[in-house]
Write an enzyme that holds these catalytic residues in place. Structure first.
Site, short mmCIF file in Angstrom:
data_model
loop_
_atom_site.label_atom_id
_atom_site.label_comp_id
_atom_site.label_asym_id
_atom_site.label_seq_id
_atom_site.Cartn_x
_atom_site.Cartn_y
_atom_site.Cartn_z
N HIS A 34 0.86 -1.18 0.00
CA HIS A 34 0.00 0.00 0.00
C HIS A 34 0.90 1.23 0.00
O HIS A 34 1.68 1.44 0.92
CB HIS A 34 -0.92 0.02 1.22
CG HIS A 34 -1.86 1.20 1.20
ND1 HIS A 34 -3.11 1.14 0.63
CD2 HIS A 34 -1.71 2.47 1.67
CE1 HIS A 34 -3.70 2.32 0.75
NE2 HIS A 34 -2.87 3.14 1.39
N CYS A 35 0.81 2.02 -1.07
CA CYS A 35 1.70 3.18 -1.22
C CYS A 35 0.98 4.44 -0.75
O CYS A 35 -0.01 4.85 -1.38
CB CYS A 35 2.13 3.31 -2.68
SG CYS A 35 3.26 4.68 -2.96
N PRO A 36 1.46 5.08 0.30
CA PRO A 36 0.79 6.30 0.75
C PRO A 36 0.97 7.47 -0.22
O PRO A 36 0.18 8.41 -0.22
CB PRO A 36 1.47 6.60 2.09
CG PRO A 36 2.80 5.92 2.00
CD PRO A 36 2.59 4.71 1.16
#
Length: 471
Positions: A184-186
Site C-alpha cells: 500500500h503506497c501512501p
C-alpha cells in the site's frame, strides 16, 4: 426480484436483508471498505486519512517544478530555436501525471468480501474468473481449508471471510483483499496490485526522467550567470535528442517492414519470389542491426590510412561462385609507385556499408591476405590473394569500408633504401629470397641475368645471348 450485480441495499442494516427489501442503491455507495469513490464509481482511491498528506506532497513535487520550468525555461528555449527539448519535457510531464492519476484512481485488483458476493449473487462469476470457489466450503475457516489448496498457496482471510489466491493479501489500510498485492503506497494513496502495477512502474520511471530533465534546467536558469553557454549546451542536447528520435523511428519502421516481409515470405509459393523476398529481408535485417549498434565501433577498421593517390576508378564487380563463397575477381589496383608505403586495392560492392561490423573480416599474413564479407545480398563474398609480389607488414595493413566500396591497404616492407617497388599484386612464380649483403655482387648480377633470360620472351633471350657471347 432479480438483483442487479452493480446495485445492493441501503446504508442501514445487513446487505442481504436490504437487497431483499428492494431498497437498491449503487454498489460503490455501500462498498464495505475504507475506499473512496468518485465519478459515479468509475474511479476509486483508498487508504486512511494519513495517506492524503504524502499524496498531496507528490503532486506538489511534480507540479511546482514543472510549472516553473514551463513558465521560465521553456519560453527562453523556444525563442532560441530549441523545440524538441521542451516538447519532450512536456510529453514526459503529461505521461507522468497521467500514470499517477491512473495509479491513484484504478482498482488495484480487489476481491469482493463474502458480504458483497452473497448480496450481489456473483459467486459463480468469480468462480469462473478466478478458477476456484472464493467462498469455499460451507463454514470454511483457516483450519478447514483443504490441504491441497493450502499447499498451492491459497489462504482464508478471516476479515473478508473468503479464500484468497496465491500472492494475494489483505490490506489493512484499505480493508480489502487484493490480487497480487505488492504494497500500500501512501504517496499514491492506493494499493499497488495486479491491475495497477504497470501504471505504478511507468509512473516511477517517468517521474525519474522528468526530474533529470527539469531540475538541471531550472538550476542552470536560476543560478548560472553564463546563460549563453547554457543555451549552447541545450542546443547540443536538443540536436542529440533529434538524432536519437529519428534513429528510433527508423528502427521502428525497419521492424515493421521486416515483420511484413516475413509474413509475405511464408505465403510466397514461387521460388523466384521467395528468393527476392529473402534478399530484401536479409538487407533490412542488416540495416536494423546496424541501426541498433550505431554507437558501437565502426566496421572492423584498423587505424585510418590516408587514401592512395592516382587510384584507378573501380569497375563494377564481377563474381563467380566458389563453393559456399562467391569469389571476387574484379578490382582496382594502385601499386603506390616509387617509395610509397602502401599498395591499395579497391573492391566495389553495392550496399556493403550497410552490413554490421562482424560481417567483414580480413586476415593479413606476410605473403597473403584473405577478405571475407558475409551476408551481402544473401551471399558470402571472398577476396583472397596468396604469393604476393613482396612481403607486407600484417600489423600495419588494414581495410576500411566506404559507400559501395571496400579499400584494402597493404603496408610494404621498408628496406635499406626505402619501400620496395611492386610490379604486380602477386608473383608469377615462386618468390626468390632476397640477396644477402655479404653475397658477391657479380653472382647477384649473373643470377638476375639468368632470371631475365628464363622469364623473358624470344627477343629478350636473343639480346641477352648476344651480350653474353660478346662478353
Amino acid at each position: 426480484d432479480k438483483v442487479r450485480p452493480n446495485c445492493i441495499g441501503n446504508a442501514d442494516g445487513d446487505l442481504e436483508n436490504q437487497v431483499g427489501r428492494g431498497k437498491l442503491v449503487r454498489l460503490y455507495q455501500q462498498w464495505p471498505s475504507k475506499n473512496m469513490f468518485c465519478c459515479c464509481g468509475c474511479c476509486m482511491t483508498g487508504g486512511t486519512d494519513e495517506c492524503y498528506c504524502p499524496n498531496m506532497c507528490v503532486w506538489c513535487f511534480i507540479l511546482v517544478p514543472s510549472c516553473t520550468y514551463f513558465g521560465l525555461v521553456a519560453p527562453k528555449l523556444i525563442s532560441n530555436g530549441i523545440y524538441l527539448l521542451p516538447g519532450a519535457t512536456l510529453a514526459i510531464f503529461l505521461i507522468a501525471t497521467g500514470l499517477l492519476l491512473a495509479t491513484c484512481c484504478t482498482d488495484p485488483g480487489i476481491i469482493p468480501c463474502r458480504e458483497v458476493i452473497l448480496a450481489t449473487g456473483t459467486a459463480d462469476q468469480l468462480k469462473v474468473a478466478l478458477g476456484y470457489d472464493v467462498l469455499g466450503p460451507e463454514g470454511s475457516d483457516s483450519a478447514s481449508l483443504p490441504p491441497q489448496l493450502r499447499k498451492q498457496g491459497y489462504r482464508f482471510c478471516n476479515t473478508c471471510c473468503i479464500v484468497r489466491p496465491p500472492r494475494s493479501s489483505h490490506c489493512s489500510d484499505c480493508d480489502n483483499c487484493v490480487l497480487r498485492f505488492d504494497h500500500h503506497c501512501p504517496f499514491v494513496n492506493n494499493c499497488v496490485g495486479q491491475r495497477n502495477y504497470h501504471y505504478f512502474f511507468g509512473f516511477i520511471t517517468c517521474v525519474m526522467v522528468l526530474a533529470t530533465m527539469v531540475m538541471p534546467a531550472l538550476a542552470l536558469h536560476l543560478f548560472n550567470p553564463d546563460q549563453d553557454k547554457a543555451m549552447k549546451n541545450a542546443a547540443k542536447i536538443d540536436k542529440s535528442m533529434s538524432l536519437l528520435f529519428y534513429a528510433m523511428c527508423a528502427v521502428g519502421e525497419l521492424a515493421a517492414d521486416i515483420a511484413e516481409l516475413k509474413d509475405m515470405l511464408q505465403r510466397a509459393q514461387r521460388p523466384a519470389v521467395r528468393e527476392e523476398l529473402q534478399r530484401v529481408l536479409t538487407k533490412l535485417e542488416a540495416e536494423q542491426l546496424k541501426a541498433k549498434s550505431s554507437e558501437a565501433a565502426p566496421a572492423a577498421t584498423s587505424p585510418k590510412v590516408a587514401p592512395a593517390t592516382a587510384q584507378a576508378a573501380a569497375p563494377a564487380v564481377d563474381v563467380r561462385p566458389v563453393g559456399p563463397w562467391t569469389e571476387i575477381t574484379t578490382f582496382a589496383l594502385d601499386l603506390g609507385g616509387y617509395n610509397k608505403p602502401d599498395v591499395s586495392i579497391d573492391l566495389r560492392l553495392k550496399g556493403v556499408e550497410e552490413l554490421p561490423a562482424e560481417s567483414l573480416t580480413c586476415d593479413f599474413k606476410e605473403d597473403s591476405f584473405d577478405l571475407k564479407i558475409m551476408g551481402l545480398d544473401g551471399k558470402n563474398h571472398r577476396f583472397v590473394r596468396t604469393n604476393l609480389e613482396k612481403d607486407i607488414v600484417p600489423a600495419e595493413s588494414s581495410f576500411r569500408v566506404k559507400k559501395n566500396h571496400v579499400i584494402i591497404n597493404l603496408r610494404k616492407v621498408k628496406g635499406e633504401y626505402g619501400y620496395d617497388s611492386w610490379v604486380d599484386l602477386c608473383a608469377k612464380g615462386k618468390r626468390k629470397p632476397a640477396a644477402s649483403k655479404s653475397e658477391n655482387p657479380q653472382d647477384s648480377i649473373m643470377s638476375m641475368m639468368k632470371d631475365l633470360y628464363d622469364e623473358g620472351d624470344d627477343n629478350m633471350k636473343k639480346i641477352i645471348g648476344e651480350a653474353m657471347y660478346k662478353a
